[in-house]
Design an enzyme around this catalytic site. Structure first.
Site: not given
Ligand code: NAD
Length: 472
Positions: A72, A364, A96, A108, A66-67
């Site tokens: 978010k 965001s 981050k 989260k 909460h700093h």
């Molecule tokens: P998403 O659900 O759109 O995509 C994830 C993809 O990974 C899917 O296509 C899924 O089928 C595939 N997948 C799942 N398990 C798998 C495996 N074992 N091997 C290969 N592929 C696999 O999710 P996203 O939003 O793209 O998020 C992906 C990562 O990025 C997560 O770690 C998330 O925390 C991180 N992230 C996302 C955002 C964002 O804005 N969406 C921001 C920061 C971080």
């Protein structure tokens, strides 16, 4: 892969923080405070199925620090969601945001479900009920805690969240700012969908632009011709791959949970994405070799490996076989701490998640600012700028006797749209943060960018606490 029961992402993050702190002069009490999760909310609620049976659904929201307020962080729908994972992801959000200088504490959320096993009505019920549980405990609100999409959720779920929040808070003028990643029609922002992938692209572009660093890896400067393997062609993986391809890199492998595809000549990202959507995977795709053993694709030779799916993918089990020179952590926590040590010994450069996927939270932040001001970026000044630039061009033409072509005029005069401004802010944030982090790495003679990134973040968080007079 390590047993999910034993593995704690939160412990992994805490170890990295301790390591970074060992390069700093930070009060141990302050460090303890920074590391802990300030609030952990775990709850259960019932879901009634169409046939009259019930399921108990487990949800979490963790506020790590909460700093800065609001806190978010995204909401994840996955059967792997557990308390340690949500705590770890919340902590990563704190570091981050501090690293890229976005004024939020980290949080989260998660629901332990496999979203593919539920229909749209059930997902809507789960999302709305999850939101009302957060409202009851004041774990959501534009000044308190602002969720966003994460693995398994997207703009649709964010629309349900804002609609539920507004129903409970009809007089809250800033209610739209209770969540980001909303559809445009629900006061989202241009460019949010592709923001994380765009940030991944910019981060990798900056990393490969530094000759001294590329010489150390035996790589040429620039993205042109770089061979890249991506794990996960979801939101982040797809946009990262698309922008990297447009900049001249070659995507030679894509690993998905139900099979991978390999083609040394390069895979056309738009083409394979269309195929994936139509066929729910890559099986049968004719322009590459299909691979059942998708994990092995991570160990194939390439210049850059981009895990963009889930955490805990590069572990003690496969770290030694990784052949990439650079790992760009687009997903959160894809490399375990044990694996990280091995990869660094092998001389691999890791561009850490806390930096590389910060594009999402950055845009965001712009969406939240737009919601609080209730005006879209560029709306007030666009026409004014256009007239001003028109006059300027006319004066230059008169003074020089030269004329600008229509296409030149179009580019100079058109004025910045919301997307232009979002992309400009995103690029500025990612470029500045990369060079700051890399500068600290060199100044402190540290091997890895992750430690340097945590040092930058810890310094900023520590200053927040110290300026409040809580710690010396
Ligand atoms: P998403 O659900 O759109 O995509 C994830 C993809 O990974 C899917 O296509 C899924 O089928 C595939 N997948 C799942 N398990 C798998 C495996 N074992 N091997 C290969 N592929 C696999 O999710 P996203 O939003 O793209 O998020 C992906 C990562 O990025 C997560 O770690 C998330 O925390 C991180 N992230 C996302 C955002 C964002 O804005 N969406 C921001 C920061 C971080």
């Amino acid at each position: 892969m390590k047993n999910m029961e034993e593995y704690s992402l939160f412990d992994d993050v805490s170890k990295v923080v301790d390591h970074a702190a060992s390069h700093m002069d930070i009060h141990p009490g302050l460090l303890d405070q920074i590391k802990q999760c300030n609030s952990v909310y775990k709850f259960n609620f019932p879901l009634r199925n169409g046939d009259g049976t019930y399921q108990v659904i487990e949800g979490f929201r963790v506020q790590h620090s909460h700093h800065k307020l609001p806190v978010k962080g995204g909401i994840r729908f996955s059967s792997f969601v557990n308390e340690e994972e949500v705590k770890g992801l919340a902590a990563l959000m704190t570091y981050k945001c501090a690293l890229v200088n976005i004024p939020y504490g980290g949080a989260k959320g998660g629901v332990t479900i496999d979203p593919t096993k539920y229909n749209t009505d059930q997902l809507e019920k789960i999302t709305r009920r999850y939101t009302s549980e957060l409202i009851k405990k004041k774990f959501i609100g534009p000044a308190i805690d602002v969720p966003a999409p994460d693995y398994g959720t997207g703009s649709r779920e964010m629309a349900w969240i804002v609609d539920t929040f507004e129903a409970f808070n009809p007089d809250a003028i800033n209610a739209k700012g209770c969540v980001t990643g909303k559809p445009l029609s629900q006061h989202g922002i241009e460019g949010r969908t592709e923001a994380t992938g765009m940030g991944v692209f910019i981060g990798i572009r900056e990393a490969v632009s530094i000759k001294e660093d590329m010489d150390a890896l035996g790589l040429t400067v620039g993205l042109a011709g770089k061979k890249i393997i991506v794990q996960g062609l979801g939101n982040v993986g797809y946009y990262s791959a698309k922008f990297l391809e447009e900049a001249g890199a070659k995507i030679i492998g894509i690993a998905e949970y139900n099979g991978g595809i390999w083609n040394e000549e390069g895979i056309d990202i738009e083409d394979i994405k269309r195929y994936q959507v139509a066929n729910k995977g890559f099986k049968g795709y004719s322009k590459g070799t299909f691979m059942e053993d998708t994990m092995s694709l991570l160990t194939y030779p390439c210049d850059i490996l981009i895990p963009a799916a889930l955490e805990n993918q590069i572990t003690l089990e496969n770290a030694n076989q990784i052949q990439a020179k650079i790992i760009g952590e687009a997903a959160n926590g894809p490399v375990t701490q044990d694996a990280d040590v091995i990869l660094l010994e092998k001389g691999i450069m890791i561009i850490p998640d806390m930096y590389l996927n910060a594009g999402g939270v950055t845009v965001s932040y712009f969406e939240w600012l737009k919601n609080l001001s209730r005006v879209s970026f560029g709306k007030l000044e666009k026409r004014y700028d256009m007239k001003k630039y028109d006059l300027l061009l006319e004066s230059i033409e008169k003074a020089t006797g030269d004329t600008f072509s229509e296409s030149q005029k179009e580019i100079i005069v058109r004025g910045a749209s919301e997307r232009d401004l979002v992309n400009s802010g995103l690029e500025e944030t990612m470029v500045t943060a990369y060079h700051h982090m890399n500068g600290v790495r060199k100044e402190k003679q540290i091997k890895d960018l992750r430690t340097a990134g945590f040092i930058v973040a810890l310094e900023r968080i520590a200053i927040s606490y110290m300026d409040l007079g809580i710690f010396p």
